[in-house]
Write a protein that holds these residues in place. Sequence first.
Motif, PDB file in Angstrom:
ATOM      1  N   TYR A  67      10.903   5.564   5.754  1.00  0.00           N
ATOM      2  CA  TYR A  67      11.108   4.260   6.397  1.00  0.00           C
ATOM      3  C   TYR A  67       9.926   3.892   7.297  1.00  0.00           C
ATOM      4  N   MET A  68       9.401   4.921   8.016  1.00  0.00           N
ATOM      5  CA  MET A  68       8.276   4.668   8.914  1.00  0.00           C
ATOM      6  C   MET A  68       6.986   4.471   8.161  1.00  0.00           C
ATOM      7  N   VAL A  69       6.769   5.237   7.133  1.00  0.00           N
ATOM      8  CA  VAL A  69       5.447   5.349   6.517  1.00  0.00           C
ATOM      9  C   VAL A  69       5.260   4.422   5.336  1.00  0.00           C
ATOM     10  N   VAL A  70       6.273   4.276   4.487  1.00  0.00           N
ATOM     11  CA  VAL A  70       6.056   3.590   3.207  1.00  0.00           C
ATOM     12  C   VAL A  70       5.676   2.116   3.366  1.00  0.00           C
ATOM     13  N   PRO A  71       6.343   1.294   4.239  1.00  0.00           N
ATOM     14  CA  PRO A  71       5.935  -0.127   4.314  1.00  0.00           C
ATOM     15  C   PRO A  71       4.491  -0.289   4.769  1.00  0.00           C
ATOM     16  N   VAL A  72       4.058   0.525   5.746  1.00  0.00           N
ATOM     17  CA  VAL A  72       2.683   0.424   6.266  1.00  0.00           C
ATOM     18  C   VAL A  72       1.690   0.695   5.152  1.00  0.00           C
ATOM     19  N   HIS A  73       1.946   1.801   4.402  1.00  0.00           N
ATOM     20  CA  HIS A  73       1.022   2.162   3.327  1.00  0.00           C
ATOM     21  C   HIS A  73       0.978   1.111   2.241  1.00  0.00           C
ATOM     22  N   VAL A  74       2.177   0.559   1.914  1.00  0.00           N
ATOM     23  CA  VAL A  74       2.219  -0.463   0.855  1.00  0.00           C
ATOM     24  C   VAL A  74       1.425  -1.677   1.287  1.00  0.00           C
ATOM     25  N   HIS A  75       1.570  -2.070   2.558  1.00  0.00           N
ATOM     26  CA  HIS A  75       0.839  -3.228   3.096  1.00  0.00           C
ATOM     27  C   HIS A  75      -0.670  -2.991   3.013  1.00  0.00           C
ATOM     28  N   LEU A  76      -1.102  -1.795   3.449  1.00  0.00           N
ATOM     29  CA  LEU A  76      -2.532  -1.451   3.401  1.00  0.00           C
ATOM     30  C   LEU A  76      -3.055  -1.479   1.967  1.00  0.00           C
ATOM     31  N   ALA A  77      -2.265  -0.906   1.044  1.00  0.00           N
ATOM     32  CA  ALA A  77      -2.706  -0.838  -0.351  1.00  0.00           C
ATOM     33  C   ALA A  77      -2.857  -2.245  -0.925  1.00  0.00           C
ATOM     34  N   LEU A  78      -1.890  -3.114  -0.598  1.00  0.00           N
ATOM     35  CA  LEU A  78      -1.978  -4.489  -1.101  1.00  0.00           C
ATOM     36  C   LEU A  78      -3.220  -5.179  -0.566  1.00  0.00           C
ATOM     37  N   GLU A  79      -3.539  -4.942   0.728  1.00  0.00           N
ATOM     38  CA  GLU A  79      -4.741  -5.537   1.317  1.00  0.00           C
ATOM     39  C   GLU A  79      -5.989  -5.109   0.574  1.00  0.00           C
ATOM     40  N   VAL A  80      -6.097  -3.803   0.305  1.00  0.00           N
ATOM     41  CA  VAL A  80      -7.293  -3.271  -0.369  1.00  0.00           C
ATOM     42  C   VAL A  80      -7.442  -3.906  -1.739  1.00  0.00           C
ATOM     43  N   PHE A  81      -6.350  -3.965  -2.482  1.00  0.00           N
ATOM     44  CA  PHE A  81      -6.442  -4.511  -3.849  1.00  0.00           C
ATOM     45  C   PHE A  81      -6.770  -5.988  -3.828  1.00  0.00           C
ATOM     46  N   SER A  82      -6.141  -6.733  -2.917  1.00  0.00           N
ATOM     47  CA  SER A  82      -6.406  -8.179  -2.873  1.00  0.00           C
ATOM     48  C   SER A  82      -7.833  -8.414  -2.398  1.00  0.00           C
ATOM     49  N   GLY A  83      -8.362  -7.536  -1.508  1.00  0.00           N
ATOM     50  CA  GLY A  83      -9.752  -7.645  -1.057  1.00  0.00           C
ATOM     51  C   GLY A  83     -10.714  -7.526  -2.224  1.00  0.00           C
ATOM     52  N   ILE A  84     -10.495  -6.547  -3.096  1.00  0.00           N
ATOM     53  CA  ILE A  84     -11.371  -6.339  -4.266  1.00  0.00           C
ATOM     54  C   ILE A  84     -11.310  -7.558  -5.186  1.00  0.00           C
ATOM     55  N   CYS A  85     -10.092  -7.996  -5.504  1.00  0.00           N
ATOM     56  CA  CYS A  85      -9.945  -9.117  -6.443  1.00  0.00           C
ATOM     57  C   CYS A  85     -10.504 -10.393  -5.832  1.00  0.00           C
ATOM     58  N   GLY A  86     -10.316 -10.602  -4.529  1.00  0.00           N
ATOM     59  CA  GLY A  86     -10.814 -11.806  -3.841  1.00  0.00           C
ATOM     60  C   GLY A  86     -12.340 -11.857  -3.847  1.00  0.00           C
ATOM     61  N   GLU A  87     -13.028 -10.739  -3.616  1.00  0.00           N
ATOM     62  CA  GLU A  87     -14.489 -10.724  -3.499  1.00  0.00           C
ATOM     63  C   GLU A  87     -15.190 -11.024  -4.807  1.00  0.00           C
ATOM     64  N   GLN A  88     -14.674 -10.591  -5.918  1.00  0.00           N
ATOM     65  CA  GLN A  88     -15.392 -10.655  -7.198  1.00  0.00           C
ATOM     66  C   GLN A  88     -15.851 -12.064  -7.570  1.00  0.00           C
ATOM     67  N   PRO A  89     -14.918 -13.059  -7.672  1.00  0.00           N
ATOM     68  CA  PRO A  89     -15.410 -14.400  -8.046  1.00  0.00           C
ATOM     69  C   PRO A  89     -16.417 -14.962  -7.023  1.00  0.00           C
ATOM     70  N   GLU A  90     -16.242 -14.635  -5.696  1.00  0.00           N
ATOM     71  CA  GLU A  90     -17.173 -15.170  -4.686  1.00  0.00           C
ATOM     72  C   GLU A  90     -18.583 -14.664  -4.934  1.00  0.00           C
ATOM     73  N   SER A  91     -18.769 -13.359  -5.227  1.00  0.00           N
ATOM     74  CA  SER A  91     -20.122 -12.800  -5.353  1.00  0.00           C
ATOM     75  C   SER A  91     -20.839 -13.371  -6.568  1.00  0.00           C
ATOM     76  N   THR A  92     -20.098 -13.550  -7.712  1.00  0.00           N
ATOM     77  CA  THR A  92     -20.777 -14.118  -8.886  1.00  0.00           C
ATOM     78  C   THR A  92     -21.230 -15.562  -8.605  1.00  0.00           C
TER      79      THR A  92
END
Lengths: 520, 80
Positions: free
Chosen positions: B50-75
């Motif tokens: 309960y303590m750990v899983v939501p935080v980790h899921v939130h962080l993981a989503l941020e990392v993945f959305s960061g990667i996908c967000g950056e790609q079209p901008e750099s090209t």
Amino acid sequence: CCCFRLTRLFQGQESFEQAPMYVAVMTYLGFGLVTLFGYFRDFLRAVGLEKCHIAKERDEQKDFVPLYQDFENFYTRNLYMRVRDNWNRPICSLPGPVFDVMERVSPDYNWTFRLTGKTIPNVINMGSYNYLGFAENNVDFLKTVAERVQQYGLGVCSTRQEMGNLGIHQELEELVAEFLGVESAMVLGMGFATNSTNIPALVGKGCLILSDELNHTSLILGARLSGATIRVFKHNNMQSLERVLRDAVCSGQPHTHRPWKKIMIMVEGIYSMEGSVVCLPDIVALKKKYKAYLYLDEAHSIGAVGPTGRGVTELFGLDPSDVDVLMGTFTKSFGAAGGYIAGKKELVDYLRSHSHSAVYASAMSPPVTEQILRAMRCIMGLDGTTIGQTRVHRLAENTRYFRSRLQEMGFIIYGNDDSPVIPLLLYMPGKVVAFSRAMLRRKVGVVVVGFPATPITEARARFCLSAAHTKEMLDKVLFDLNEVGDELCLKFSQRKYTSRPKEQHHNNNDLNKDFKQDSL
Amino acid sequence: MDFKNVKEYLGWLYYQYLLITSIYVLEPWEQSIFNSVLFSILAMVVYTSYMVVPVHVHLALEVFSGICGEQPESTMALMN
């Protein structure tokens, strides 16, 4: 069992279905947990927080070699003692198809028992070795036995070699030889001793014994006492036996490589823990090819299999003289006690003077001898009735019916379709204990077997059918098994079976009527 | 098997748990010890997740959305 196609025509199907994986995992887990609690309780006993009810060393002996630290004692103290109300239950009536069990309670979790004085009447007996129903106390049937008691008394007070050779002993030996179809037979007072004292007389140092993996303790004890080399082959596996035979014949004795003096294959007719039947035609073929001797222990199969109850040789249609030493007991199908060894006349004459129990053990008691005589004459039809044959057929019918219904219900059953010994697999130690108690509450007495006698993951309940069980009794037992199986989740089988055909109903009813008429 | 009410069904489930883990053969106080140990372990697992899983899921989503967000901008940047 890996048999040639020819033997498949003669014998029923054998099955040893494996349970799903989670069952084995949970069994090990269960044993692990109870072992942990066992260590915890041993610690409490060592520290002194708990009184030790079982034997332990005195304080002066604490520096000696420990007596009670090995696994067997640990297991007895911490696992068996907790649940031992399921074994050694005292009974107070004849062990026929129904019997009376004495009620007992334990105030301290099975360390001590107290009989309440009440009995549980008419418990259906699914554990006694009473295959043909000769464990009976009908006065008419036992008339000759009573006459013998009046004629000879009860104790013989001597060995066969000294003053104990009575006329009925010789009569019995001739009848046994005629029953089995061999030249000669010798009769002894105890079945276990027949194996353990005769094998040392047959083989010695420099001989080789090839013994099946799951042989009975009496055979193993006799083999060890003889001093011969013992090699084990996989249970009922002809490839394994052939490989061991070839190695033995090719390489000879261990260090000197001289040829073996004798090679003897020891097998049983029906293995009572598995319910499997030996692949006799294949073993006889192998023995002739490699020139070995065959010792067949028919403790459970004599009287119980075969169209006229003559045992596994008749079941497979073989000549009894193909088997060198035929051994059996009278405890199971004849309702008496004792054992026999049969074969060629030279063999039996040799054993009469060289076997330990033939020379030193006291002779069989006269009423027991007469009971075997009357039971054997009944089976052979020599007393003028068809009671014996009816009982043999009834046992075969009961076996087929019970086995097929258990498989339909979804239990895992081991063994051959023709064997009246039916192991029902329970696996987990908690379920084994709960099953035994639940069945006794429903007035069915079953025998459950656990770790030292079976592999650790394969605890089972063993049913021994009898010709004296009527169809109503079997139906009641099956109904209770169905309910207890659902309650305890014991139906592990993953096979699908079709329901049995309607015509079997008619056959069962007709035999039911015949048996009732004969037993009046 | 027909159960008259939920309580009977839960009782049967507890009985199955006792049989499968072989705790059925132990004395009642030993069963209580085992049940409390198991319950505390399970409670700790639930609390930690309960303590750990939501935080980790939130962080993981941020990392993945960061990667996908950056790609079209750099090209886009390269093309410009």
